[in-house]
Design a protein around this motif. Structure first.
Motif, PDB file in Angstrom:
ATOM      1  N   PRO A 244       0.932  -1.220  -0.028  1.00 29.05           N
ATOM      2  CA  PRO A 244       0.076   0.142  -0.107  1.00 29.05           C
ATOM      3  C   PRO A 244       0.789   1.245   0.097  1.00 29.05           C
ATOM      4  O   PRO A 244       2.066   1.316   0.590  1.00 29.05           O
ATOM      5  CB  PRO A 244      -0.774  -0.305   1.413  1.00 29.05           C
ATOM      6  CG  PRO A 244      -0.657  -1.682   1.647  1.00 29.05           C
ATOM      7  CD  PRO A 244       0.525  -2.271   1.150  1.00 29.05           C
ATOM      8  N   GLU A 245       0.351   2.320  -0.789  1.00 23.81           N
ATOM      9  CA  GLU A 245       1.084   3.337  -0.775  1.00 23.81           C
ATOM     10  C   GLU A 245       1.968   4.287   0.521  1.00 23.81           C
ATOM     11  O   GLU A 245       3.135   4.423   0.458  1.00 23.81           O
ATOM     12  CB  GLU A 245       0.622   4.544  -1.676  1.00 23.81           C
ATOM     13  CG  GLU A 245       1.400   5.510  -2.062  1.00 23.81           C
ATOM     14  CD  GLU A 245       0.597   6.553  -3.004  1.00 23.81           C
ATOM     15  OE1 GLU A 245      -0.512   6.473  -3.285  1.00 23.81           O
ATOM     16  OE2 GLU A 245       1.284   7.629  -3.182  1.00 23.81           O
ATOM     17  N   ALA A 246       0.878   4.147   1.506  1.00 17.36           N
ATOM     18  CA  ALA A 246       1.336   4.589   2.826  1.00 17.36           C
ATOM     19  C   ALA A 246       2.428   3.786   3.329  1.00 17.36           C
ATOM     20  O   ALA A 246       3.529   4.305   4.100  1.00 17.36           O
ATOM     21  CB  ALA A 246       0.292   4.764   3.804  1.00 17.36           C
ATOM     22  N   LEU A 247       2.413   2.533   3.147  1.00 20.52           N
ATOM     23  CA  LEU A 247       3.410   1.518   3.731  1.00 20.52           C
ATOM     24  C   LEU A 247       4.708   1.695   2.988  1.00 20.52           C
ATOM     25  O   LEU A 247       5.762   1.953   3.718  1.00 20.52           O
ATOM     26  CB  LEU A 247       2.820   0.184   4.008  1.00 20.52           C
ATOM     27  CG  LEU A 247       3.884  -0.903   4.499  1.00 20.52           C
ATOM     28  CD1 LEU A 247       4.260  -0.433   5.801  1.00 20.52           C
ATOM     29  CD2 LEU A 247       3.148  -2.163   4.394  1.00 20.52           C
ATOM     30  N   ALA A 248       4.594   1.831   1.692  1.00 16.60           N
ATOM     31  CA  ALA A 248       5.915   2.145   0.760  1.00 16.60           C
ATOM     32  C   ALA A 248       6.540   3.311   1.308  1.00 16.60           C
ATOM     33  O   ALA A 248       7.548   3.164   1.340  1.00 16.60           O
ATOM     34  CB  ALA A 248       5.240   1.880  -0.653  1.00 16.60           C
TER      35      ALA A 248
END
Ligand code: PLP
Length: 373
Positions: A244-248
């Motif tokens: 997920p973008e926030a995790l990346a």
């Protein structure tokens, strides 16, 4: 050991380290053997791709340089290789590094827990322990399939991550994608579902495969892959996460900037272009897996269906030796496989699919070892 005068965290003092497969040099020295066949760590039967070797030689003069921080060139190539936007991608020093980073970034020690199957790949448990994060295990079913209901019942309001390995290590089991999808749908959105797909490229069952096809449907789905197995790059350390973008973004901000080094970047770029090698590896593994399954069954072993480049098996009931003894006797004959005591499966063995000749030699030696006393 004398008690140190400095501080060592308590959970580090009694830490049980990762239990790796035996190493070729170790066995060569111990038994004074010339030829050793290593089928213990799920490495590539074809070795290092010649295309990669050439690229590495060419890049050798760049070793004095720091790689460009975060290896954007590699991420860009990976993005077209997978057809996934760069904002979802993180490359790491093996997928082990991504596992480590996810566990450091997502759960808060003392607050959250992490859920996984038992047995499963030990890195999940080891990193959780190192981080002081509670680790909850759900036993596999007797046939080594996943206890979906048990997993859902174990996930609570404090569960930050559930880890699943598909296809699974050490059993080789792979759940149908429809079942995976149903499961992910039922996991509450506060819990990240990490699907470790270290072996997914070896799937040939049309019902199984990568959860990447429904990545866009679930904001809490993360997928881990590696070039160690199908890519033949275990020694260079290169894996990646589709996150997920926030995790990346979170991981990119805390990750050591040069953990994927100059040579790993070049090897990664080369292997993604070498579709011939990837295809040939798939075919070699598929044929070898069939041969080994048939041959092991012929000598009375119980073989578990596998979608990976290894097979888990049990010896015939009438075999007078334990799995551990058979493992040791094979070692003395120059064949390294993997006993599964460290997975709490002392009656089972795991063998990596090798070349046709390695597979045949393994079966011949195993037959000898099972019958001598
Ligand atoms: C081999 C393996 C990995 C680790 O791969 P690296 O990229 O070499 O760190 C991850 N998960 C599972 C289940 C594996 O078997």
């Amino acid at each position: 050991m004398p008690k140190p005068t400095f501080s060592l965290r308590e959970n580090v003092l009694d830490f049980e380290p990762y239990s790796p497969g035996m190493n070729i040099d170790e066995i060569r020295d111990r038994y004074q053997l010339q030829n050793i066949i290593k089928l213990a760590s799920n490495e590539n039967p074809l070795g290092t791709s010649p295309v990669v070797q050439k690229r590495l030689s060419k890049a050798a003069d760049q070793c004095f340089r720091y790689v460009q921080a975060g290896t954007p060139k590699l991420t860009k190539a990976l993005s077209s290789f997978l057809n996934v936007p760069e904002k979802h991608l993180i490359v790491g020093n093996g997928s082990d590094e991504i596992i480590d980073l996810i566990i450091r970034v997502c759960p808060t020690p003392g607050v959250h827990n992490v859920v996984a199957c038992r047995p499963s790949f030990s890195m999940y448990r080891l990193q959780a322990k190192l981080c002081d994060v509670e680790f909850k295990e759900v036993p596999l079913m007797d046939d080594f399939s996943f206890n979906w209901q048990g997993l859902l019942e174990t996930i609570d309001h404090s569960t930050a991550i559930v880890f699943l390995t598909t296809p699974d290590n050490p059993s080789g089991y792979c759940p149908p994608l429809s079942v995976m999808r149903d499961f992910i749908e039922k996991v509450p959105p506060h819990c990240l579902v990490v699907v470790d797909e270290a072996y997914v490229e070896f799937c040939d069952d049309p019902q199984c495969g990568s959860s990447l096809r429904f990545f866009n449907e679930f904001p809490n789905l993360a997928i881990l892959r590696t070039f160690s197995k199908i890519g033949g790059l275990a020694g260079i350390r290169l894996g990646y996460g589709i996150l997920p973008e926030a995790l990346a973004k979170a991981i990119a901000s805390v990750k050591p900037p040069f953990s994927v080094n100059v040579l790993a970047q070049e090897a990664g770029l080369a292997i993604m272009e070498d579709t011939v090698f990837l295809q040939k590896t798939f075919q070699t593994v598929q044929e070898g897996r069939l041969f080994l399954t048939k041959s092991l069954e012929q000598i009375g072993c119980k073989v578990f269906p596998s979608q990976t480049n290894f097979l888990m098996f049990a010896l015939p009931k009438q075999c007078r030796k334990t799995a551990r003894q058979v493992f040791e006797d094979l070692l003395a004959r120059g064949i390294i496989i993997r006993p599964l005591g460290s997975y709490a499966l002392p009656d089972y063995l795991r063998v990596t699919v090798g070349t046709a000749s390695e597979n045949a030699t393994f079966i011949a030696r195993l037959t000898e070892v099972m019958h001598d006393n």
